[in-house]
Design a protein around this motif. Structure first.
Motif, PDB file in Angstrom:
ATOM      1  N   GLU A   1       0.824  -1.211   0.000  1.00 56.67           N
ATOM      2  CA  GLU A   1       0.000   0.000   0.000  1.00 56.67           C
ATOM      3  C   GLU A   1       0.857   1.259   0.000  1.00 56.67           C
ATOM      4  O   GLU A   1       1.937   1.298   0.599  1.00 56.67           O
ATOM      5  N   THR A   2       0.349   2.283  -0.649  1.00 57.21           N
ATOM      6  CA  THR A   2       1.034   3.573  -0.690  1.00 57.21           C
ATOM      7  C   THR A   2       0.938   4.249   0.664  1.00 57.21           C
ATOM      8  O   THR A   2       0.084   3.911   1.502  1.00 57.21           O
TER       9      THR A   2
ATOM     10  N   SER B   1      -7.179  -5.662   6.724  1.00 54.07           N
ATOM     11  CA  SER B   1      -6.408  -5.846   5.504  1.00 54.07           C
ATOM     12  C   SER B   1      -6.984  -7.015   4.710  1.00 54.07           C
ATOM     13  O   SER B   1      -7.710  -7.865   5.249  1.00 54.07           O
TER      14      SER B   1
ATOM     15  N   ARG C   1      -6.063   4.322   5.893  1.00 53.73           N
ATOM     16  CA  ARG C   1      -6.425   3.125   6.643  1.00 53.73           C
ATOM     17  C   ARG C   1      -6.319   3.382   8.147  1.00 53.73           C
ATOM     18  O   ARG C   1      -7.200   2.990   8.927  1.00 53.73           O
TER      19      ARG C   1
ATOM     20  N   ARG D   1      -2.497   5.666   1.167  1.00 54.57           N
ATOM     21  CA  ARG D   1      -3.491   4.647   1.487  1.00 54.57           C
ATOM     22  C   ARG D   1      -3.328   4.181   2.936  1.00 54.57           C
ATOM     23  O   ARG D   1      -4.315   3.982   3.648  1.00 54.57           O
TER      24      ARG D   1
ATOM     25  N   GLY E   1       0.821  -7.617  -3.693  1.00 55.35           N
ATOM     26  CA  GLY E   1      -0.548  -7.154  -3.549  1.00 55.35           C
ATOM     27  C   GLY E   1      -1.610  -8.226  -3.504  1.00 55.35           C
ATOM     28  O   GLY E   1      -2.794  -7.923  -3.648  1.00 55.35           O
TER      29      GLY E   1
END
Length: 470
Positions: free
Chosen positions: A264-265, A281, A272, A268, A325
């Motif tokens: 995740e960036t 997740s 979260r 992001r 991912g």
């Protein structure tokens, strides 16, 4: 109170049935929280295996698992750095035997199962002193409805002793990880003559002990091919329920489920954290799903969710899939005896060291295989996890509106699931039909929401956690 609940559920299912007749995305459901004494929806109960799955789980054979593990041990060493052309000793002999066995299973599939041995040359790198061929064995059982939606069950077939660069001495690798390979192979044998809706890959990877090379290669290849891998079950050290003090826990298996996704960036991750989604997740949702379908009389196992990616100082092939991912979890026995892992075979002060077959409990490994079988088959026969789930945060309101993308393969509708913020698992489900949005009269500030797909066959997908959006 009981009569009120029955009436409320009737109203709920009536709403859901009406929604099933609507065109996806045509109208949003609006459900009143006050109609249900315990909050909107019905209480979630574990999904039980149907007759086909029950029959498959009964076929898991501890004697066949024993034969697989003993055969893998017979190759002496399966170090990734060992001989690749000797027909009786080394990783090459193990590779060829696994592939041959998988191909024999595939004969029952009427062409639906294909076995490949994808390979590449790893140039010198960490724990790889010379250019080395890394080979994975992949038995792919193609899905009948959604062949590009894929689920993976895995173990690694390489082994090691104390010095990871020692490829000469015997490295039996009975528990680490012939046991995990046996799980993958036994399920491939049983499921080869069945027809899942989505594709299942039964794999054995190499290079794990050197640094997850085989699984990284496979996960990267799948990502570059845009394969929709929606779940990976990794089995690494699943052969014994006995701790180093001799105590046993034969009906429990640990399942490691990471929190913050490594791919995740930063933006992001920040979002979260701001909405309290650290416990939601994709790996956690996969873990919740597997625990829900795999704890029953057919498996006779308890699945213990571990809220971390792996144990301290250790790692395994699911980490490669997380890196690219894909949702992934790891199964590992409930207790560990480190005298039987990553050790030269020897006796010191009367203590036997080494990963020997005599320390493997084949009945326990068979139960772990049933847990994997219940999980992987249920995943492959449920509709896919909803994509692009989001929750409307454009205005302040005590209602909660969720939206998601339409999936033409979903034939039974969708359900909104929710739980109190401090609950470990989903507690309630609200059928909303074949729509792509629903408004629930329940404040999003007070609960955690998710959305899952439902098949007419009764199978439900893992939940998708919604991020803020419109």
């Amino acid at each position: 109170m009981r009569s009120l609940r029955i009436i409320s559920l009737y109203v709920l299912f009536t709403l859901g049935t009406k929604a099933f007749g609507q065109v996806a995305g045509s109208a949003s459901q609006c459900l009143d929280a006050h109609a249900w004494p315990d909050g909107p929806g019905f209480l979630i109960t574990p999904q039980q295996p149907d007759s086909e799955l029950t029959a498959m789980l009964k076929q898991v054979d501890p004697n066949r698992i024993k034969a697989i593990i003993e055969k893998l041990v017979s190759f002496g060493t399966r170090s990734t750095l060992s001989n690749q052309t000797d027909p009786v000793r080394g990783i090459g002999a193990a590779r060829d035997w696994i592939a041959s066995e998988m191909r024999s299973y595939a004969t029952a599939s009427n062409g639906r199962m294909k076995v490949t041995v994808p390979s590449y040359v790893q140039e010198p790198a960490n724990r790889i002193p010379t250019a080395t061929v890394i080979s994975d064995i992949v038995a792919t059982l193609q899905g009948s409805k959604e062949p590009n939606r894929v689920y993976v069950v895995s173990g690694h077939y390489d082994s090691r002793v104390t010095d990871v660069l020692n490829f000469v001495d015997d490295a039996p690798g009975a528990d680490d990880d012939a046991s995990g390979v046996a799980v993958s192979m036994e399920l491939a044998r049983i499921m080869a003559n069945h027809t899942p809706a989505a594709t299942i890959m039964f794999i054995a990877v190499a290079g794990e002990e050197q640094g997850l090379y085989g699984s990284d290669f496979l996960a990267r290849t799948l990502r570059e091919a845009n394969v929709d891998v929606q779940g990976m079950l990794n089995n690494d050290i699943v052969g014994s329920p006995m701790a180093d003090d001799g105590t046993e826990d034969p009906f429990n298996i640990r399942m490691f489920c990471g929190g913050m996704p490594p791919n995740e960036t930063a933006s992001r991750i920040s979002t979260r954290i701001s909405i309290g989604g650290e416990n939601d997740s994709p790996a956690r949702e996969l873990g919740r799903f597997v625990a829900g379908v795999a704890q029953n009389q057919a498996t006779r196992m308890n699945v213990q969710m571990m809220y971390r990616p792996d144990r301290y100082l250790r790692g395994s092939d699911h980490l490669s899939f997380l890196k690219y991912g894909f949702p992934a979890v790891r199964f590992t026995e409930p207790h560990e005896n480190f005298a039987h892992q990553h050790q030269d075979v020897r006796v010191e002060n009367g203590v036997q060291f080494g990963d020997l077959v005599e320390f493997v409990d084949f009945e326990f490994t068979a139960r772990v295989a049933r847990v994997n079988g219940a999980g992987i088959w249920s995943l492959a026969n449920a509709p896919g996890t909803p994509k692009n789930a989001r929750i409307d945060t454009s205005v302040l309101t005590n209602n909660s509106t969720l939206r998601w993308d339409a999936d033409p393969h979903v034939d039974g509708g969708y359900e909104i699931v929710w739980r109190p913020t401090d609950a470990p698992d989903w507690t309630h489900a609200i059928p909303v039909g074949l729509v792509t949005s629903a408004t629930i009269q329940l404040a999003k500030d007070n609960v955690m929401f998710g959305v899952r797909s439902v098949g007419k066959n009764g199978y439900r997908s893992p939940a998708a956690f919604p991020f803020p959006g419109t």
